[in-house]
Design an enzyme around this catalytic site. Sequence first.
Site, PDB file in Angstrom:
ATOM      1  N   ASP A 113      81.365  60.924   4.835  1.00  0.00           N
ATOM      2  CA  ASP A 113      82.495  61.861   4.873  1.00  0.00           C
ATOM      3  C   ASP A 113      83.830  61.144   4.671  1.00  0.00           C
ATOM      4  O   ASP A 113      84.798  61.744   4.181  1.00  0.00           O
ATOM      5  CB  ASP A 113      82.500  62.616   6.207  1.00  0.00           C
TER       6      ASP A 113
ATOM      7  N   SER B 262      67.979   8.220  33.028  1.00  0.00           N
ATOM      8  CA  SER B 262      67.256   9.506  32.935  1.00  0.00           C
ATOM      9  C   SER B 262      68.113  10.643  33.487  1.00  0.00           C
ATOM     10  O   SER B 262      67.837  11.186  34.553  1.00  0.00           O
ATOM     11  CB  SER B 262      65.907   9.436  33.645  1.00  0.00           C
TER      12      SER B 262
END
Length: 636
Positions: free
Chosen positions: A174, A548
Amino acid sequence: MSDADPAYVAERLIAEDIDAYLTRHQHKTLLRFLTCGSVDDGKSTLIGRLLFDSKMIFEDQLAALEADSRRVGTQGDQIDFALLVDGLAAEREQGITIDVAYRFFATEARKYIVADTPGHEQYTRNMVTGASTADLAVILVDARKGILTQTRRHSYLAHLLGIRHIVLAVNKMDLIGYDQARYDAIVEAYRGFAERIGIAGFVPMPISGFKGDNVTRRSAAMPWYAGPSLIEHLDTVPLDQDAARARPFRMAVQWVNRPNLDFRGFAGLIGSGTVRPGDGVRVLPSGRTSRIARIVIQDGDLAEAVAGQAVTLTLADEIDCSRGDVLAAADAPPEVADQFEATLIWMADEPLLPGRAYWLKLGTRTVSVTVQPPKYQVNVNTFEHLAAKTLELNAIGVVTLLCDQPLVFAPYAEDPALGGFILIDKMSHATVAAGLLHFALRRAQNVHWQATDLDRTHHAAMKNQSPAVLWLTGLSGAGKSTIANLVEKKLARMNRHTFLLDGDNVRHGLNRDLGFTDADRIENIRRVGEVARLMTDAGLIVITAFISPFRSERAMVRAMMKPGEFVEIFIDTPLAEAERRDVKGLYAKARAGKLKNFTGIDSPYEAPEAPELHIDTSNMTPEAAADAIVRHLLDL
């Protein structure tokens, strides 16, 4: 009241009509579909229109919707249908969809569950969630904007996830005056894109979700369009349920039902195929075989069960079968492997860390998996295969997966139930990726465990000790290497058989090819963990001194060891004290910007949350720390 009484006849006809309606409604097929596309293409508005036109909105909901529409500034008496679906406050405030919204509605022909998925790239992971259970995708395109990046991304994902029914809904017609030429150009542009990614076919249609054009009925505003309305197409599109029933029988066991000593059944949802009492079945991954004795549901026994039904199966033989196992047709079992190639859709803000262990959940089975560096990443705009070391949020890549246990699987393209999986972060328990299995790697079938006559128990007995891993972790400069060396000397004087693995030393040989990025740190620890595990098999006491820094990797190494053999020792020193010592001059280089990815400066350290031993070297000498570790080991 007699059968000839008109009032009685009318009441009976009404009752019969209601019964017929309920029976018809109960046996309607169910179609799951989703709406997707770019931002502000009108997805929520379209679903709101479908709910409104199918009379699925109650009067009080409609009144609230009209009030909300006036409050957000909708012109005149127009209703903002998107407000029906956008339920989060942030969605209403911003006029966007953030979360996946599921809505139910029905027509005379079919029942529907529709997922409204967000258009923002930031929320692509939510679109994947909605697409994972959908039979059909409605790809919306704003007629004013045409095909956008998210249109391509969502189309690619829908195709990747196995959705074979695609509707291209060119919305907001539209707003362009129902221009056929503009519509035709968008459809042709999408057709060329769809062919490139392998979409065999799609159904295009021009619509207006706001006005209702071609949504539930054909629009007079576009006489040039001769195709169906959206709802007409949804009512008639063929479902793929019969395809699932045509495949061999497979059911993942969700629960072992053992209410008493006389009954032992295996409950689950049948993923594919048909099963009957007397059928031969195989339990995977063990491979043991039996026959179906009964098919049990709440209302009694069944003579047959098919894909999509939740049932409890009993077997003719007492064989081991647990949650996560798969019951399959004995003559057509799926494959079992522990290494795969897969497509990964990364859904977390934090990037993929290759080598890190994640949980992989496929069906009812969860295993630990490590992801290798990506083979390549897919550019969804050009479909090029790009080199990549990791995957960022919303990235799509092809990777290799290494599982710690055999996994029952089928390629996703053949069986989504046994080929689709998610990855879960082990620390946060958040879902970080969705994945699709392609195939098992050939080496997974070619490499077998070779049994030996002398096992780890024999090796430990020869040394008259119990194997263990003393894992010293902490910042650089905390004193790990010094303490580890003292511990080994003390154990040697006790005639214990040990081996010391030091972080710097292994980087001269075993790990000389690794740097200090997060991914390389993870691989560094993985390799050391594997070496430590082999040494415990030899009966040794292994002492390690590694920064680590990540909890996930320390947990990964712990999982490699036998219960009780991994001893995490936190060598705790304040950062300021570690910098003051700085015997290697590393902190000074890191502060000067000459050393990148240095733990504690520009790379994080995740302190242990529950170590077996916590040693604070700011108030303990290395000698005392070593004595404490040895005492702890002897107590074990």
